[in-house]
Motif scaffolding. Structure first.
Motif, short mmCIF file in Angstrom:
data_model
loop_
_atom_site.label_atom_id
_atom_site.label_comp_id
_atom_site.label_asym_id
_atom_site.label_seq_id
_atom_site.Cartn_x
_atom_site.Cartn_y
_atom_site.Cartn_z
N LEU A 132 0.80 -1.21 -0.06
CA LEU A 132 -0.11 0.13 -0.05
C LEU A 132 0.79 1.01 -0.14
N LYS A 136 -3.01 5.09 2.28
CA LYS A 136 -3.47 4.12 2.16
C LYS A 136 -3.34 2.99 3.61
N PHE A 140 -5.06 2.70 7.00
CA PHE A 140 -5.76 1.28 7.36
C PHE A 140 -5.40 1.17 9.09
N CYS A 171 -8.42 -0.98 0.71
CA CYS A 171 -8.08 -2.17 1.33
C CYS A 171 -8.26 -3.48 1.92
#
Length: 186
Positions: A132, A136, A140, A171
């Motif tokens: 990622l 992101k 997450f 995700c």
């Protein structure tokens, strides 16, 4: 004080180890616990229990290069257990919401024989997070490790709540695909 020196104090069983740990990481540990238990006094108790558990587990563990991560894992587990104990009959809706979000993409073994090897799962998760981009990955982690709300994440990263929700959804889907690709059935 450097983490390595704090670990040396634990290994020498020096009481100053706990004081140095509290000075360096106390506020962050308390904040992490508060995000889970939503009560300042309980968060302080969880923080103190973390120091006791660290005292009891160092040695044999020597988390010289990852002391905060080691302590964060301890305080997180203590806080989650406290939350479960406090609301056995009536589960905390926020914890349930986060669990439900990840439940669809993380495998859940039925018995001990089908239990995933923690090290293999850890490697897959680390690989997934490494794939990622930084934003992101941070979104997450803020959601599923620090248990920040979507609103808190959107303020932190200056994004709309819709954008945060979409990022988290994508995700989770990518994580689910990665797990399936690695042979884990959901």
């Amino acid at each position: 004080m450097e983490d390595s020196k704090i670990i040396d104090l634990y290994l020498l069983r020096d009481d100053d180890a706990v004081k140095q740990t509290a000075d360096k990481y106390g506020k962050r540990l308390r904040s992490l616990s508060y995000a889970i238990v939503a009560d300042r006094q309980t968060a302080e108790e969880c923080e103190n229990d973390t120091y006791i558990q660290a005292w009891n587990t160092i040695p044999p563990n020597e988390p010289r290069t990852y002391l905060y991560a080691y302590l964060a894992r301890i305080v997180r587990h203590i806080s989650l257990n406290c939350c479960r104990d406090r609301s056995r009959l009536k589960r905390n809706a926020f914890i349930c919401e986060l669990s439900a979000e990840l439940q669809q993409c993380l495998p859940s073994p039925v018995d001990l024989e089908t239990r995933l090897d923690d090290m293999v799962l850890q490697a897959i998760l680390n690989d997934f997070l490494g794939e990622l981009d930084a934003e992101k990955r941070n979104i997450f982690i803020r959601r599923y490790w620090y248990m920040d709300s979507v609103a808190q994440i959107s303020r932190r990263f200056h994004l709309s709540q819709s954008n945060v929700k979409t990022t988290l959804f994508r995700c989770r889907n990518r994580l689910q695909e990665k797990l399936q690709k690695e042979g884990y059935s959901l």
